[in-house]
Write a protein that holds these residues in place. Structure first.
Motif, PDB file in Angstrom:
ATOM      1  N   GLY A   9      62.700  13.712  36.429  1.00 62.98           N
ATOM      2  CA  GLY A   9      61.395  13.822  37.069  1.00 62.98           C
ATOM      3  C   GLY A   9      60.349  14.298  36.076  1.00 62.98           C
ATOM      4  N   ASP A  57      58.755  10.771  41.210  1.00 62.40           N
ATOM      5  CA  ASP A  57      59.303  12.021  40.694  1.00 62.40           C
ATOM      6  C   ASP A  57      60.084  12.692  41.820  1.00 62.40           C
ATOM      7  OD1 ASP A  57      59.719  14.672  39.785  1.00 62.40           O
ATOM      8  OD2 ASP A  57      57.686  15.234  40.351  1.00 62.40           O
ATOM      9  N   GLY A  66      61.312  16.964  40.180  1.00 60.51           N
ATOM     10  CA  GLY A  66      61.135  17.108  38.742  1.00 60.51           C
ATOM     11  C   GLY A  66      60.434  18.397  38.347  1.00 60.51           C
TER      12      GLY A  66
END
Length: 118
Positions: free
Chosen positions: A32, A51, A54
């Motif tokens: 991510g 993402d 992340g």
């Protein structure tokens, strides 16, 4: 990490199997961070990104190290960055996607848990 991703995308495009206008990037946790970092560094390479949990801010990441990681803090600072080192602190600022959101120009879907401290 980001240079390797860029090289991989360029290679995939060069094979003719990938449409350069339809490349997306996805990653979870460290991936991510790679997704966010790529959308900051080379947004024109990607159509969009996802993402999943992340790391978005290296300072928050370092400040929320869980107690069971503490014995490894020197190794973490060596492998990542040491926020107590002024030169590395500057790198952390430049490398933290959350501090560079103005550079993200492509659609981004972020999946994050409500209780994730990082």
């Amino acid at each position: 990490m980001l240079n390797d991703l860029e090289d991989g995308v360029q290679y995939a495009i060069s094979t003719g199997l990938v449409d350069k206008d339809r490349v997306a990037i996805y990653g979870g946790s460290y991936g991510g961070l790679a997704t966010l970092g790529s959308l900051v560094k080379t947004p024109d390479m990607y159509r969009c990104g996802v993402d999943y949990v992340g790391v978005s801010n290296l300072f928050t990441f370092m400040n929320t190290i869980p107690p069971y990681w503490k014995p490894f803090i020197a190794q973490i600072h060596e492998q990542w960055y040491d926020p107590n080192n002024e030169e590395e602190k500057s790198i952390m600022e430049a490398a933290s996607p959350a501090l560079n959101t103005d550079k993200i120009t492509k659609p981004l879907f972020v999946v994050q848990g409500a209780n994730d401290p990082r």
